[in-house]
Design an enzyme around this catalytic site. Structure first.
Site, PDB file in Angstrom:
ATOM      1  N   GLN A   1       0.814  -1.214   0.000  1.00  0.00           N
ATOM      2  CA  GLN A   1       0.000   0.000   0.000  1.00  0.00           C
ATOM      3  C   GLN A   1       0.846   1.262   0.000  1.00  0.00           C
ATOM      4  O   GLN A   1       0.316   2.368   0.006  1.00  0.00           O
ATOM      5  CB  GLN A   1      -0.911   0.000   1.229  1.00  0.00           C
ATOM      6  CG  GLN A   1      -1.890  -1.149   1.262  1.00  0.00           C
ATOM      7  CD  GLN A   1      -2.578  -1.306   2.613  1.00  0.00           C
ATOM      8  OE1 GLN A   1      -2.297  -0.577   3.565  1.00  0.00           O
ATOM      9  NE2 GLN A   1      -3.482  -2.280   2.708  1.00  0.00           N
TER      10      GLN A   1
ATOM     11  N   HIS B   1      -0.740  -0.111   5.850  1.00  0.00           N
ATOM     12  CA  HIS B   1      -1.300   0.821   6.845  1.00  0.00           C
ATOM     13  C   HIS B   1      -0.404   2.037   7.089  1.00  0.00           C
ATOM     14  O   HIS B   1       0.127   2.235   8.171  1.00  0.00           O
ATOM     15  CB  HIS B   1      -1.587   0.099   8.166  1.00  0.00           C
ATOM     16  CG  HIS B   1      -2.587  -1.010   8.052  1.00  0.00           C
ATOM     17  ND1 HIS B   1      -3.106  -1.655   9.152  1.00  0.00           N
ATOM     18  CD2 HIS B   1      -3.166  -1.595   6.972  1.00  0.00           C
ATOM     19  CE1 HIS B   1      -3.952  -2.592   8.747  1.00  0.00           C
ATOM     20  NE2 HIS B   1      -3.998  -2.566   7.424  1.00  0.00           N
TER      21      HIS B   1
ATOM     22  N   TYR C   1      -9.937 -10.126   9.397  1.00  0.00           N
ATOM     23  CA  TYR C   1     -10.354 -10.604   8.076  1.00  0.00           C
ATOM     24  C   TYR C   1     -10.583 -12.115   8.078  1.00  0.00           C
ATOM     25  O   TYR C   1     -11.349 -12.639   7.280  1.00  0.00           O
ATOM     26  CB  TYR C   1      -9.304 -10.231   7.022  1.00  0.00           C
ATOM     27  CG  TYR C   1      -9.191  -8.742   6.788  1.00  0.00           C
ATOM     28  CD1 TYR C   1     -10.281  -8.001   6.332  1.00  0.00           C
ATOM     29  CD2 TYR C   1      -7.999  -8.076   7.009  1.00  0.00           C
ATOM     30  CE1 TYR C   1     -10.185  -6.644   6.114  1.00  0.00           C
ATOM     31  CE2 TYR C   1      -7.888  -6.710   6.799  1.00  0.00           C
ATOM     32  CZ  TYR C   1      -8.981  -6.003   6.352  1.00  0.00           C
ATOM     33  OH  TYR C   1      -8.882  -4.654   6.149  1.00  0.00           O
TER      34      TYR C   1
END
Length: 384
Positions: free
Chosen positions: A93, A157, A271
């Site tokens: 990310q 994150h 998750y």
């Protein structure tokens, strides 16, 4: 040592006691209604665009996560990648993330960037600024103002939104790098919103200045992955939206020195379907409950309030991009209360990474794809 049955009974009694002592849980918002919008594709061919900033002289700066900053001139088209941009850790990310203009841009031409910065095999969020050259082809004299410490991310994150408050301060949202307990550690900059002066120095009135074992940059803590943040134009209050785990995406009103609970307090689960190991409830004493949360995570991202006269039907709204839902969420506000929720762009099935109000009163969004697009939106029932 107590027997196993006795220990179980004790644990149940403690759980019941704590549940009775907790404040009433914040409620999830109203069910969404689908709403049409008029959409114009402004430009395509972008490589995972992450954020945008409108220049006062016209044009839009757009970050691309792999590490490019581009200038879109209308008319004129998309520039080559600007020179002078820092090297980024484009992993997972991470990469080149948010972009914001100095509050004094007309005078100093400073452009602020947030990005993932590597240190060996780990990385963290960094923020710096450089001057946009007169021809718009480069950032000159780029200098790092802030580094998230320690560096703990393996590509997850980063948070990374930048907001100026109009009073000389810069707020930076920081993810917990997928290292959950660090969000509660005041000696680390994971899972925090930090407050700095525009030159990167620490204000002396930050809440933890002078406190042993605490980072002086911290303004608030207990955040997971705040990928959206914006200043409410009607109240001056800083709003932040938090990309949750499975369920529990939330909106918070960011306040000085407050603890927003992650990972001890959450409406979400892992998750995998298992509980968050550290979590002991949805709302806990001494921790701020969310203003608003989603039982099923849209995977929220950029955030922008609508404060223009062009489309009165959108006044008193906040827009939020959704990645998993592949749409744009519009929340209608009554003060700080969410009274309605609409989903836009659902038929396009595109991940929405950023949303901004343009100087022309339209809403602009970036789609997280390669090729990605910059889209301009208007309400379907209005011209303009």
């Amino acid at each position: 040592m107590p027997s196993r049955p006795a220990a179980i009974v004790r644990a149940l009694l403690v759980s019941l006691y704590l549940s009775a002592a907790l404040p009433v849980s914040a409620q999830p918002g109203p069910e969404p209604a689908s709403a049409p919008a008029r959409v114009t594709a402004v430009v395509g061919g972008l490589n995972h665009p992450w954020a945008m900033a409108f220049l006062p002289e016209g044009g839009v700066l757009i970050t691309e996560r792999p590490g490019n900053l581009r200038l879109l001139r209308i008319p004129g088209g998309l520039s080559k990648p600007l020179a002078g941009v820092p090297k980024v850790a484009a992993q997972g990310q991470g990469g080149l993330l948010d972009v914001a203009l100095s509050p004094e841009f007309a005078r100093d031409r400073y452009v602020y960037l947030s990005y993932a910065e590597a240190d060996g095999s780990k990385s963290g969020t960094a923020v710096g600024r450089g001057r946009l050259s007169a021809d718009g082809a480069a950032l000159e004299d780029f200098r790092v103002l802030f580094r998230q410490q320690p560096k703990l991310s393996s590509g997850l994150h980063y948070g990374s939104r930048l907001v100026f408050d109009g009073k000389g301060y810069l707020y930076i949202s920081l993810g917990e790098n997928n290292q959950r307990p660090t969000a509660q550690d005041l000696d680390k900059l994971q899972g925090k919103v930090v407050r700095l002066k525009t030159d990167g120095t620490v204000p002396t009135d930050n809440p933890f200045v002078g406190q042993a074992g605490a980072r002086p940059e911290i303004w608030s803590y207990g955040h997971r992955n705040p990928q959206g943040m914006a200043l409410n134009p009607w109240t001056g209050q800083l709003w932040e939206n938090e990309h949750g785990p499975r369920g529990g995406d939330e909106i918070n009103l960011v306040q000085r020195g407050k603890n927003y609970g992650w990972p001890l307090a959450t409406h979400g689960i892992n998750y995998s379907g298992q509980p968050i190991p550290e979590a002991t409830g949805a709302d806990l004493p001494g921790m701020e409950a969310p203003l608003y949360w989603w039982p099923k995570s849209p995977a929220i991202s950029g955030m922008a309030f609508y404060d223009a006269d062009r489309f009165p039907v959108w006044r008193n709204s906040v827009f939020i991009g959704a990645l998993a839902n592949q749409n744009l969420i519009r929340l209608t506000l009554d003060g700080d209360r969410v009274v309605a929720q609409e989903w836009l762009l659902t038929d396009r099935k595109q991940r929405i990474r950023d949303v901004r109000q343009g100087p022309d009163g339209y809403v602009y969004v970036l789609t997280d794809a390669s090729p990605g697009e910059l889209l301009r939106l208007a309400p379907a029932e209005q011209g303009g």
